[in-house]
Design a protein around this motif. Structure first.
Motif, PDB file in Angstrom:
ATOM      1  N   VAL A   1      -2.112  -0.029  -5.693  1.00  0.00           N
ATOM      2  CA  VAL A   1      -1.267   1.314  -5.269  1.00  0.00           C
ATOM      3  C   VAL A   1      -2.328   2.642  -5.050  1.00  0.00           C
ATOM      4  CG1 VAL A   1      -0.222   0.994  -7.954  1.00  0.00           C
ATOM      5  CG2 VAL A   1       1.495   1.918  -6.139  1.00  0.00           C
TER       6      VAL A   1
ATOM      7  N   GLY B   1       5.609  -5.401  -2.366  1.00  0.00           N
ATOM      8  CA  GLY B   1       5.689  -3.844  -2.950  1.00  0.00           C
ATOM      9  C   GLY B   1       7.157  -3.216  -2.898  1.00  0.00           C
TER      10      GLY B   1
ATOM     11  N   ARG C   1       6.271   4.994  -1.993  1.00  0.00           N
ATOM     12  CA  ARG C   1       5.695   4.125  -2.774  1.00  0.00           C
ATOM     13  C   ARG C   1       4.797   2.716  -1.933  1.00  0.00           C
ATOM     14  NH1 ARG C   1       5.146  -1.030  -5.454  1.00  0.00           N
ATOM     15  NH2 ARG C   1       3.925  -1.442  -7.194  1.00  0.00           N
TER      16      ARG C   1
ATOM     17  N   TYR D   1       1.749   0.806  -1.161  1.00  0.00           N
ATOM     18  CA  TYR D   1       1.067  -0.499  -1.729  1.00  0.00           C
ATOM     19  C   TYR D   1       0.238  -0.926  -0.882  1.00  0.00           C
ATOM     20  CZ  TYR D   1       1.402  -4.791  -4.010  1.00  0.00           C
ATOM     21  OH  TYR D   1       1.115  -6.295  -5.033  1.00  0.00           O
TER      22      TYR D   1
END
Length: 160
Positions: free
Chosen positions: A97, A135, A67, A69
């Protein structure tokens, strides 16, 4: 008017339908929970949410590997989020994001005014700031159970 819950939040994350439950039980603010689900995301960044003195607590129902972020324009280290983990975002820090993986989450909107009102009602100290790793996911059993209960709640109480 805040952009941090309901359909306005859904628009920031490119989600067409973003049902929300809102409580106006506090005279100094409202607390809301928005469901965000996207099975076919683009690879775009989320839009910024207007800066305000509030927090978003996101409970993830799907794994999100690698991910990406950002807070305040600075990228946090990549991390793998697991289903059941929560992430905290401070809306004063301009969180964004990358939306390139399927996702399903509940986003709790917690304005400082409402948190202060709860603390005052409980004769507890007010929260000055929340410490968190931008994050990163945290396993919080209480929030995970609360989220599961909210998803099982009948539709009529949801509004946006």
């Amino acid at each position: 008017m805040t952009e941090a819950y309901g359909q306005r939040l859904g628009e920031r994350f490119r989600v067409e339908n973003a049902p929300a439950m809102v409580t106006r039980a506090f005279c100094k603010g409202e607390i809301a929970v928005t469901e965000l689900r996207c099975d076919r995301p683009s690879s775009e960044m989320s839009d910024s949410i207007r800066l305000e003195d509030a927090f978003l607590l996101t409970l993830h129902f799907r794994d999100i590997p690698n991910r990406e972020y950002w807070e305040g324009g600075r990228r946090a280290p990549l991390c793998d989020l697991r289903a059941g983990e929560t992430c905290l975002q401070d809306l004063k820090r301009d969180p964004t994001v990358r939306l390139d993986k399927p996702h399903h989450s509940l986003v709790f909107y917690l304005p400082r005014a409402a948190l202060d009102a709860i603390a005052d009602d409980a004769n507890a100290p007010r929260i000055r700031d929340l410490s968190y790793k931008p994050g990163a996911g945290v396993n919080d059993v209480a929030i995970s159970r609360l989220g599961s209960l909210l998803l099982a709640h009948p539709e009529p109480s949801r509004s946006s």
